[in-house]
Design a protein around this motif. Structure first.
Motif, short mmCIF file in Angstrom:
data_model
loop_
_atom_site.label_atom_id
_atom_site.label_comp_id
_atom_site.label_asym_id
_atom_site.label_seq_id
_atom_site.Cartn_x
_atom_site.Cartn_y
_atom_site.Cartn_z
N ASP A 177 -26.66 60.58 -5.34
CA ASP A 177 -27.77 59.63 -5.45
C ASP A 177 -27.45 58.49 -4.48
O ASP A 177 -26.63 57.62 -4.80
CB ASP A 177 -27.88 59.13 -6.88
CG ASP A 177 -29.02 58.13 -7.06
OD1 ASP A 177 -29.89 58.05 -6.17
OD2 ASP A 177 -29.01 57.40 -8.07
N PRO A 178 -28.05 58.47 -3.28
CA PRO A 178 -27.59 57.56 -2.23
C PRO A 178 -28.19 56.16 -2.27
O PRO A 178 -27.60 55.24 -1.71
CB PRO A 178 -28.00 58.28 -0.95
CG PRO A 178 -29.23 59.05 -1.34
CD PRO A 178 -29.04 59.44 -2.78
N PHE A 179 -29.38 56.00 -2.89
CA PHE A 179 -30.07 54.72 -2.81
C PHE A 179 -30.53 54.27 -4.21
O PHE A 179 -30.94 55.10 -5.02
CB PHE A 179 -31.31 54.81 -1.90
CG PHE A 179 -31.01 55.36 -0.54
CD1 PHE A 179 -30.17 54.68 0.33
CD2 PHE A 179 -31.57 56.56 -0.12
CE1 PHE A 179 -29.90 55.18 1.60
CE2 PHE A 179 -31.30 57.08 1.13
CZ PHE A 179 -30.46 56.38 2.00
N PRO A 180 -30.52 52.96 -4.47
CA PRO A 180 -31.10 52.46 -5.72
C PRO A 180 -32.60 52.75 -5.78
O PRO A 180 -33.21 53.14 -4.78
CB PRO A 180 -30.84 50.94 -5.65
CG PRO A 180 -29.77 50.77 -4.62
CD PRO A 180 -29.93 51.89 -3.64
N ASP A 181 -33.18 52.55 -6.95
CA ASP A 181 -34.57 52.92 -7.19
C ASP A 181 -35.59 51.92 -6.65
O ASP A 181 -36.76 52.02 -6.99
CB ASP A 181 -34.82 53.11 -8.69
CG ASP A 181 -34.31 54.45 -9.18
OD1 ASP A 181 -33.85 55.24 -8.35
OD2 ASP A 181 -34.35 54.69 -10.39
N ARG A 182 -35.19 50.98 -5.86
CA ARG A 182 -36.11 49.97 -5.36
C ARG A 182 -37.27 50.62 -4.60
O ARG A 182 -37.08 51.30 -3.61
CB ARG A 182 -35.36 49.00 -4.43
CG ARG A 182 -36.20 47.84 -3.94
CD ARG A 182 -35.36 46.84 -3.14
NE ARG A 182 -34.72 47.45 -1.99
CZ ARG A 182 -33.42 47.67 -1.88
NH1 ARG A 182 -32.60 47.36 -2.87
NH2 ARG A 182 -32.91 48.24 -0.79
N GLY A 183 -38.48 50.44 -5.14
CA GLY A 183 -39.66 50.99 -4.50
C GLY A 183 -39.86 52.48 -4.72
O GLY A 183 -40.74 53.08 -4.10
N ARG A 184 -39.11 53.09 -5.62
CA ARG A 184 -39.24 54.53 -5.85
C ARG A 184 -40.61 54.86 -6.43
O ARG A 184 -41.08 54.19 -7.34
CB ARG A 184 -38.14 55.03 -6.78
CG ARG A 184 -38.24 56.54 -7.06
CD ARG A 184 -37.16 57.01 -8.02
NE ARG A 184 -35.83 56.87 -7.46
CZ ARG A 184 -35.28 57.73 -6.61
NH1 ARG A 184 -35.97 58.79 -6.23
NH2 ARG A 184 -34.06 57.55 -6.16
N VAL A 185 -41.24 55.91 -5.89
CA VAL A 185 -42.55 56.37 -6.37
C VAL A 185 -42.40 57.64 -7.19
O VAL A 185 -42.96 57.76 -8.28
CB VAL A 185 -43.51 56.60 -5.18
CG1 VAL A 185 -44.84 57.17 -5.67
CG2 VAL A 185 -43.74 55.30 -4.41
N LEU A 186 -41.65 58.60 -6.68
CA LEU A 186 -41.44 59.86 -7.39
C LEU A 186 -40.21 59.76 -8.29
O LEU A 186 -39.29 58.98 -8.01
CB LEU A 186 -41.25 61.01 -6.40
CG LEU A 186 -42.37 61.22 -5.37
CD1 LEU A 186 -42.10 62.50 -4.58
CD2 LEU A 186 -43.72 61.28 -6.03
N PRO A 187 -40.15 60.54 -9.37
CA PRO A 187 -38.97 60.52 -10.22
C PRO A 187 -37.73 60.94 -9.44
O PRO A 187 -37.79 61.79 -8.55
CB PRO A 187 -39.30 61.54 -11.32
CG PRO A 187 -40.78 61.73 -11.26
CD PRO A 187 -41.19 61.47 -9.85
N TRP A 188 -36.59 60.32 -9.80
CA TRP A 188 -35.34 60.78 -9.20
C TRP A 188 -35.07 62.22 -9.65
O TRP A 188 -35.32 62.58 -10.79
CB TRP A 188 -34.18 59.89 -9.65
CG TRP A 188 -32.87 60.39 -9.11
CD1 TRP A 188 -32.39 60.28 -7.84
CD2 TRP A 188 -31.89 61.14 -9.83
NE1 TRP A 188 -31.17 60.89 -7.73
CE2 TRP A 188 -30.83 61.43 -8.94
CE3 TRP A 188 -31.79 61.59 -11.15
CZ2 TRP A 188 -29.70 62.15 -9.31
CZ3 TRP A 188 -30.67 62.31 -11.54
CH2 TRP A 188 -29.64 62.58 -10.63
N GLY A 189 -34.59 63.03 -8.72
CA GLY A 189 -34.23 64.40 -9.06
C GLY A 189 -35.24 65.45 -8.67
O GLY A 189 -35.04 66.63 -8.97
N VAL A 190 -36.33 65.07 -8.00
CA VAL A 190 -37.31 66.07 -7.57
C VAL A 190 -37.18 66.37 -6.07
O VAL A 190 -37.96 67.15 -5.52
CB VAL A 190 -38.76 65.65 -7.89
CG1 VAL A 190 -38.96 65.51 -9.38
CG2 VAL A 190 -39.13 64.36 -7.16
N GLY A 191 -36.20 65.77 -5.40
CA GLY A 191 -36.03 65.99 -3.97
C GLY A 191 -35.37 67.34 -3.67
O GLY A 191 -34.94 68.06 -4.56
N CYS A 192 -35.30 67.65 -2.38
CA CYS A 192 -34.73 68.91 -1.92
C CYS A 192 -33.68 68.65 -0.85
O CYS A 192 -33.84 67.76 -0.01
CB CYS A 192 -35.79 69.82 -1.32
SG CYS A 192 -37.11 70.29 -2.44
#
Length: 296
Positions: free
Chosen positions: A176-191
């Motif tokens: 997990d490289p970056f804090p959630d600042r400005g996150r739109v999608l849930p963490w963990g749905v990336g590829c």
């Protein structure tokens, strides 16, 4: 995807893969190029075998004419606010995304066909115009040719989760490289994407075609998933059981990504599916508002 009903929460422990001794290539990085060559050869052999046997029908047809129903649309911000010395990699990423999006735009996944992100986009080389963009390696951002195209795979995966298409293969990032600042999608749905053996593969088990559209705008990477007839269900994707865990001085993040299935006609929920259980090493210090559970 697995349909799960009323399961109790998992115990607060780390997956074995995160507590196992370092892999051989982590202990001896000079072995990594040879290991990658072996993985790529195996994947090429598998592609050839699947095509020759007819076991997998790969999506290859594309069209500039939109299928009539826009099922999903999403846009992801192109530039994140990072350290000034890394921003040139962010701008280069836009060049890479523009090239990759052109390869993907208009591809149609017919009934019974499968889409391989790596097969469609191909190997991102300098000869094809790709440049050094931001690539995540062992939890840190570094320069790499074609860096940043994971953002396009993330976009495709997110749209697919809102459709009846089936995710056959998908690898998440180990960090997990970056804090959630400005996150739109849930963490963990990336590829995570590494040509050609770390892939995103999607299969169409329906009787209808699905079309991907992708393009780069001024500020956003845009995507649409289109079809010829609106399916009977819609989908809502959410993260649950979000936790930060500390073990042996390291912080890990875990959650579960779930998908609720909604009947379009009645608005009633008719399914609840566990998409993925995630756990990754956090490479930043969580802020004071984040609760970290000590496992030691």
């Amino acid at each position: 995807m697995t349909s799960v009903h009323a399961q109790p929460p998992e115990p607060l422990e780390l997956p074995a893969r995160l507590t196992a001794p370092p892999r051989l290539t982590q202990r001896h990085p000079w072995l990594l190029p040879a290991a990658m060559a072996v993985h790529r050869a195996r994947r090429r052999t598998r592609w050839a075998r699947d095509s020759w046997s007819g076991r997998v029908a790969w999506a290859t047809h594309r069209t500039a004419d939109d299928l009539p129903v826009r099922l999903v649309q999403h846009g992801s911000l192109l530039l994140r606010e990072l350290d000034p010395d890394q921003m040139h990699l962010q701008h280069n990423k836009v060049t890479n995304l523009r090239l990759a999006a052109r390869r993907l735009d208009g591809i149609v996944i017919g009934p019974g066909e499968s889409l391989s992100f790596n097969r469609v986009v191909g190997n991102c080389t300098r000869r094809k115009g790709y440049v050094d963009g931001m690539r995540l390696s062992n939890g840190s951002a570094e320069a790499g040719v074609g860096g940043g195209i994971c953002q396009l795979a993330n976009l495709v995966h997110w749209m697919v989760l809102h459709s009846p298409l089936t995710v056959v293969e998908r690898s998440e990032h180990s960090f997990d490289p970056f804090p959630d600042r400005g996150r739109v999608l849930p963490w963990g749905v990336g590829c995570s994407i590494v040509y050609n053996y770390v892939d995103l593969v999607v299969r169409n088990d329906t009787d209808h075609p699905f079309q991907l559209r992708a393009w780069v705008g001024d500020r956003y990477l845009h995507g649409q998933l289109r079809t010829d007839e609106r399916p009977p269900h819609s989908y809502r994707v959410e993260a649950r059981e979000e936790r930060f865990l500390r073990s042996e001085g390291r912080v890990f993040r875990r959650n579960e990504v779930w998908r609720r299935v909604i009947d379009r006609r009645t608005g009633e929920q008719v399914g609840d599916e566990l998409v993925k259980s995630n756990c990754a090493l956090v490479v930043y210090e969580p802020g004071p508002d984040v609760e970290v559970i000590d496992l030691d």
